[in-house]
Design an enzyme around this catalytic site. Structure first.
Site, PDB file in Angstrom:
ATOM      1  CG  ASP A 166       1.068  -4.724  -3.514  1.00 54.68           C
ATOM      2  OD1 ASP A 166       0.108  -5.076  -4.408  1.00 54.68           O
ATOM      3  OD2 ASP A 166       0.934  -4.500  -2.463  1.00 54.68           O
ATOM      4  CE  LYS A 204       9.526   8.235  -6.780  1.00 56.26           C
ATOM      5  NZ  LYS A 204       9.254   9.348  -7.805  1.00 56.26           N
ATOM      6  CG  ASP A 260       7.300   9.065 -10.622  1.00 57.75           C
ATOM      7  OD1 ASP A 260       8.433   8.367 -11.051  1.00 57.75           O
ATOM      8  OD2 ASP A 260       7.516  10.133 -10.366  1.00 57.75           O
ATOM      9  CE1 TYR A 296       4.911  -3.716  -0.093  1.00 55.53           C
ATOM     10  CE2 TYR A 296       3.272  -5.665   0.245  1.00 55.53           C
ATOM     11  CZ  TYR A 296       3.631  -4.131  -0.355  1.00 55.53           C
ATOM     12  OH  TYR A 296       2.577  -3.687  -0.917  1.00 55.53           O
TER      13      TYR A 296
END
Ligand code: NAD
Length: 419
Positions: free
Chosen positions: A306, A228, A282, A158
């Protein structure tokens, strides 16, 4: 501070910040942006409710209306989406609230929300997700959801460092990456857009600190770093490592990491200690559904935050309900999670709960806990009595479908009764 086109209310006083704590007068000046689309519906509804809760607990609020987005262009001229007046007001008065702002996809200006967060260095986006009685949910046990996500707000993908396919700039970046950095067989031939994902030690540590402080202050059991790092080792992996560094080095016995817990204490946490653990993003999206009640506070890089906080929000009733607020040093800008939903704009139809409950976070930040609790209880009472806006009405049996403004009025009446 002088303002070009907006007025500082004559009544009311400024909130002060001395670098460590806020000093909040009984009648603070609070800047508000109504925002685009349904902002004109939900923002006045929230003002009404927040003012009632403040009044019922011995306070008042002097609103200062400032502009951004489409309305800013009407007031300040074509092309001015975020006037200096608006940024200055939030700087001067420290605590404010905003409705949603429309961001066109692809071409056009960068997100105003991102710009505001950067200008004011609002580095933590905080989204509590808890279930209110009577709110329909797609899961069987929505009451098990009681998480607060701390999303890093200033970096990651972002940050806005990206180049469009077909430009000279993207070609230059591509050549640098392929020729200088040795990734010569990594990017497919042909047009490419390239973005950069910065994750800094500074940005990570101040976010994780805030999440751990919150967990300690609110007597919560754990903080989970969601990343991640298995794939993006030097960005998301670094987020995990720096997060653990904060936990190990800055809190003494108040905080314990999950590996130490198992290595040294057979999994038994000391009383009152906050456990810091980590999960792959995930996997975490499954865990919020399958092991909902095992998680408390989440600390996440921007993009994971987000996605994950929206997924958490869905479990407790969706966008009409999910609140949020952005925090910096001595600063708070509350805003609902939802966007401007243009097709419902100006119809006095949508659910203002998300904006009202975002305002509740602002009241908490002011130290007005009694007012904040009243807001929550009155929203819950109103929804339980099945006086609800269309989005909830269509999911429940019976009940009365009311307009945005009527729903807010019903909450005000409940505030007066509960106070
Ligand atoms: P959205 O949240 O505006 O709306 C999606 C759908 O959710 C709506 O069509 C509606 O069915 C439902 N919804 C949203 N708010 C609701 C409410 N208060 N009550 C009842 N139902 C509600 O998402 P979008 O359509 O993806 O985005 C529209 C615009 O908003 C885009 O320009 C986007 O960039 C912007 N946006 C702004 C913010 C922000 O200002 N913080 C956040 C998200 C999206």
């Amino acid at each position: 501070m002088s303002y070009d086109k907006v007025e500082v209310p004559e009544e009311g006083e400024a909130i002060e910040f001395d670098g460590e704590s806020l000093s909040v007068p009984d009648n603070p000046i609070i800047p508000i942006i109504y925002g685009d689309g349904i902002g004109v519906d939900v923002a006045p509804a929230a003002q009404n409710v927040l003012e009632a809760a403040a009044n019922a607990t011995g306070h008042d609020i002097s609103w200062m209306r400032v502009y951004a987005g489409e309305r800013a262009q009407e007031e300040y001229g074509e092309g001015t989406h975020l006037p200096d007046d608006t940024v200055s007001a939030f700087e001067e008065f420290h605590v404010g609230i905003k409705g949603p702002l429309t961001t066109p996809v692809g071409a056009g200006f960068r997100s105003l929300n991102v710009a505001l967060r950067k200008e004011l260095d609002l580095y933590a986006n905080v989204r509590p997700t808890y279930h209110l009685d009577g709110v329909p949910s797609p899961v069987k046990n929505p009451e098990q959801m009681d998480m607060v996500s701390f999303r890093e707000n200033t970096e990651d993908v972002y940050a806005g460092i990206e180049w469009e396919a077909g430009t000279d700039e993207v070609q230059e970046v591509r050549e640098f990456v392929e020729q200088e950095m040795g990734f010569d067989e990594t990017i497919h031939d042909g047009p490419v857009g390239i973005g950069i994902k910065p994750i800094t030690e500074f940005g990570t540590k101040r976010l994780v600190r805030r999440a751990i402080d919150y967990a300690i202050e609110h007597d919560r059991d754990s903080v989970t770093l969601v990343h991640k790092g298995n794939i993006m080792k030097f960005t998301e992996g670094a987020f995990r490592d720096w997060g653990y560094e904060v936990a190990r080095e800055e809190y003494g016995e108040n905080v314990i990491t999950e590996d130490t817990l198992w290595e040294e204490r057979d999994g038994e946490a000391p009383e009152d200690a906050v456990v810091v653990n980590d999960r792959i993003a995930d996997n975490m999206l499954q865990q919020i559904l399958t092991r909902t009640d095992e998680y408390d506070i989440l600390a996440l890089p921007n993009l994971n935050g987000d996605y994950l906080s929206d997924a958490c929000g869905a479990q407790i009733g969706g966008l009409g309900i999910a609140p949020g607020a952005n925090f910096g040093e001595g600063r708070c800008l509350a805003e609902p999670v939802h966007g401007s939903a243009p097709k419902y704009a100006g119809q006095d139809k949508v659910n203002p709960s998300a904006m009202i409950l975002s305002g509740r976070l602002m009241l908490e930040y002011l130290g007005w806990d009694e007012a904040a609790d009243l807001v929550r209880d009155a929203v819950e009472e109103t929804i339980s009595s099945k006086q609800v806006t269309y989005d909830i009405h269509r999911q429940i049996e019976g009940g009365e479908k009311v307009a945005t403004s009527e729903f807010a009025e019903a909450i005000v009446e409940n505030i007066e009764q509960l106070a």
